[in-house]
Motif scaffolding. Structure first.
Motif, short mmCIF file in Angstrom:
data_model
loop_
_atom_site.label_atom_id
_atom_site.label_comp_id
_atom_site.label_asym_id
_atom_site.label_seq_id
_atom_site.Cartn_x
_atom_site.Cartn_y
_atom_site.Cartn_z
N TRP A 17 -8.91 0.71 0.70
CA TRP A 17 -7.88 0.38 -0.30
C TRP A 17 -6.50 0.35 0.34
CZ3 TRP A 17 -3.71 3.25 -2.03
CH2 TRP A 17 -3.09 2.81 -3.21
N ALA A 18 -6.16 1.36 1.13
CA ALA A 18 -4.84 1.44 1.75
C ALA A 18 -4.64 0.29 2.74
CB ALA A 18 -4.66 2.79 2.45
N ASN A 19 -5.68 -0.05 3.49
CA ASN A 19 -5.57 -1.19 4.40
C ASN A 19 -5.31 -2.47 3.62
OD1 ASN A 19 -5.95 0.29 6.75
ND2 ASN A 19 -8.14 -0.11 6.85
N ASP A 20 -5.99 -2.65 2.49
CA ASP A 20 -5.75 -3.84 1.67
C ASP A 20 -4.30 -3.90 1.20
OD1 ASP A 20 -8.31 -4.83 1.94
OD2 ASP A 20 -8.99 -4.16 -0.05
N GLN A 21 -3.76 -2.76 0.77
CA GLN A 21 -2.37 -2.71 0.33
C GLN A 21 -1.44 -3.11 1.48
OE1 GLN A 21 -1.94 -1.99 -3.04
NE2 GLN A 21 -4.16 -1.88 -2.87
N LEU A 22 -1.69 -2.53 2.64
CA LEU A 22 -0.85 -2.80 3.80
C LEU A 22 -0.98 -4.25 4.26
CD1 LEU A 22 1.09 -1.71 5.96
CD2 LEU A 22 -0.92 -1.01 7.27
N PHE A 23 -2.21 -4.76 4.33
CA PHE A 23 -2.42 -6.13 4.79
C PHE A 23 -1.74 -7.14 3.88
CE2 PHE A 23 -6.69 -4.91 6.96
CZ PHE A 23 -6.00 -4.31 8.00
N ALA A 24 -1.74 -6.88 2.57
CA ALA A 24 -1.08 -7.80 1.63
C ALA A 24 0.42 -7.90 1.95
CB ALA A 24 -1.30 -7.35 0.19
N ALA A 25 1.03 -6.78 2.29
CA ALA A 25 2.45 -6.79 2.65
C ALA A 25 2.66 -7.46 4.00
CB ALA A 25 3.00 -5.36 2.66
N ARG A 134 -4.94 10.55 10.89
CA ARG A 134 -4.39 9.72 11.96
C ARG A 134 -4.20 8.28 11.50
NH1 ARG A 134 -1.30 10.84 16.02
NH2 ARG A 134 -1.71 9.35 17.62
N LEU A 135 -5.19 7.77 10.78
CA LEU A 135 -5.09 6.40 10.24
C LEU A 135 -3.93 6.30 9.26
CD1 LEU A 135 -8.90 5.70 9.72
CD2 LEU A 135 -7.44 4.76 11.52
N ALA A 136 -3.79 7.30 8.40
CA ALA A 136 -2.67 7.30 7.43
C ALA A 136 -1.33 7.37 8.16
CB ALA A 136 -2.82 8.47 6.46
N GLY A 140 1.48 4.45 7.94
CA GLY A 140 2.85 4.74 7.52
C GLY A 140 3.88 4.20 8.49
N GLN A 141 3.61 4.36 9.78
CA GLN A 141 4.51 3.80 10.79
C GLN A 141 4.61 2.28 10.63
OE1 GLN A 141 2.57 5.12 14.40
NE2 GLN A 141 4.22 6.59 14.80
N VAL A 142 3.48 1.64 10.49
CA VAL A 142 3.45 0.18 10.35
C VAL A 142 4.19 -0.25 9.09
CG1 VAL A 142 1.92 -1.79 9.88
CG2 VAL A 142 1.37 -0.19 11.73
N ALA A 143 3.96 0.45 7.99
CA ALA A 143 4.61 0.09 6.72
C ALA A 143 6.13 0.22 6.83
CB ALA A 143 4.08 0.96 5.58
N GLY A 144 6.60 1.26 7.51
CA GLY A 144 8.04 1.45 7.68
C GLY A 144 8.68 0.33 8.49
N VAL A 145 8.04 -0.03 9.59
CA VAL A 145 8.56 -1.12 10.43
C VAL A 145 8.48 -2.44 9.66
CG1 VAL A 145 8.12 -2.49 12.52
CG2 VAL A 145 8.11 0.01 12.63
N ALA A 146 7.37 -2.66 8.95
CA ALA A 146 7.20 -3.90 8.20
C ALA A 146 8.27 -4.05 7.12
CB ALA A 146 5.80 -3.96 7.58
N VAL A 153 7.70 -3.20 0.30
CA VAL A 153 7.38 -1.78 0.49
C VAL A 153 5.98 -1.55 -0.09
CG1 VAL A 153 8.02 0.58 -0.15
CG2 VAL A 153 9.80 -1.10 0.42
N VAL A 154 5.17 -0.80 0.64
CA VAL A 154 3.77 -0.62 0.28
C VAL A 154 3.54 0.78 -0.30
CG1 VAL A 154 1.42 -0.66 1.16
CG2 VAL A 154 3.14 -2.12 2.19
N GLU A 155 2.83 0.84 -1.42
CA GLU A 155 2.41 2.12 -2.03
C GLU A 155 1.01 2.41 -1.52
OE1 GLU A 155 2.18 5.40 -3.42
OE2 GLU A 155 3.87 4.47 -4.44
N MET A 156 0.88 3.46 -0.70
CA MET A 156 -0.42 3.81 -0.14
C MET A 156 -0.78 5.28 -0.35
SD MET A 156 -0.40 1.71 3.47
CE MET A 156 1.12 2.47 4.04
N ASP A 157 -0.14 5.93 -1.31
CA ASP A 157 -0.45 7.34 -1.57
C ASP A 157 -1.88 7.49 -2.06
OD1 ASP A 157 2.09 8.14 -0.88
OD2 ASP A 157 2.79 8.31 -2.95
N TYR A 158 -2.54 8.55 -1.63
CA TYR A 158 -3.91 8.82 -2.05
C TYR A 158 -4.01 8.95 -3.56
CZ TYR A 158 -8.50 10.97 -2.46
OH TYR A 158 -9.80 11.24 -2.81
N LEU A 159 -3.04 9.61 -4.17
CA LEU A 159 -3.09 9.77 -5.63
C LEU A 159 -2.92 8.43 -6.35
CD1 LEU A 159 -1.21 13.14 -6.17
CD2 LEU A 159 -3.68 12.70 -6.17
#
Length: 178
Positions: A17-25, A134-136, A140-146, A153-159
């Motif tokens: 799920w988090a990868n999908d969120q990140l990839f979309a951005a 480690r993946l998270a 997070g690093q990638v999302a910040g640079v992106a 901005v990507v929402e990837m919180d577990y909750l």
């Protein structure tokens, strides 16, 4: 109380799920922007995502007792679409591997050789926790640079993932009349 197995199945699904969120951005950025050296440990967004894929493959190989001949800094895919697809497939392979394990597997130990060839032994549940964190961390690093480069901005919180899954499940139940 949730079992280790179910806990790690949730985390594997969360990774997808988090990868999908990140990839979309990241799809909003040019290939040049994704590959530009931004001073990250693995230099670029693309390099960091290749690292995530290589790490998943290395650990999956260790768990299967089939050591993978990859390096953590290796560029496995130059093409963005191929990298995304391979990452999605590898996360699903990891999830299927976890599903296939008996409950006692998660309380066991794994002996393996690290990247330097040194023999190590760790608890399986500690390794899986390490991998998820480690993946998270790298996402997070990638999302910040992106975001700095102009991606949404990507929402990837577990909750947020859990809320999204609960909403999806609720909608499916309503649609089926239950």
């Amino acid at each position: 109380m949730i079992s280790w197995k179910n806990h790690f199945l949730y985390l594997a699904d969360y990774q997808h799920w988090a990868n999908d969120q990140l990839f979309a951005a990241l799809d909003k950025l040019s290939d040049e922007a994704r590959k530009r050296d931004e001073g990250m440990f693995y230099k670029s967004i693309h390099g960091t995502l290749n690292h995530l894929l290589a790490a998943n493959l290395i650990w999956l190989g260790r768990f299967k007792q089939e050591p993978a001949d990859y390096r953590f800094d290796q560029i496995l895919f130059e093409d963005w679409r191929e990298l995304k697809l391979a990452t999605k497939q590898t996360v699903r392979q990891s999830q299927h591997f976890i599903e296939a394990q008996p409950a006692e597997f998660f309380d066991g130990e794994l002996r393996f050789k690290n990247a330097s060839g040194k023999e190590q032994t760790h608890w399986v549940h500690d390794i899986l926790t390490h991998l998820a964190l480690r993946l998270a961390h790298h996402r997070g690093q990638v999302a910040g640079v992106a975001a700095r480069l102009g991606a949404p901005v990507v929402e990837m919180d577990y909750l947020e993932y859990r809320r999204d899954m609960q909403e999806t499940l609720s909608n499916a139940r309503q649609a089926s009349g239950r």
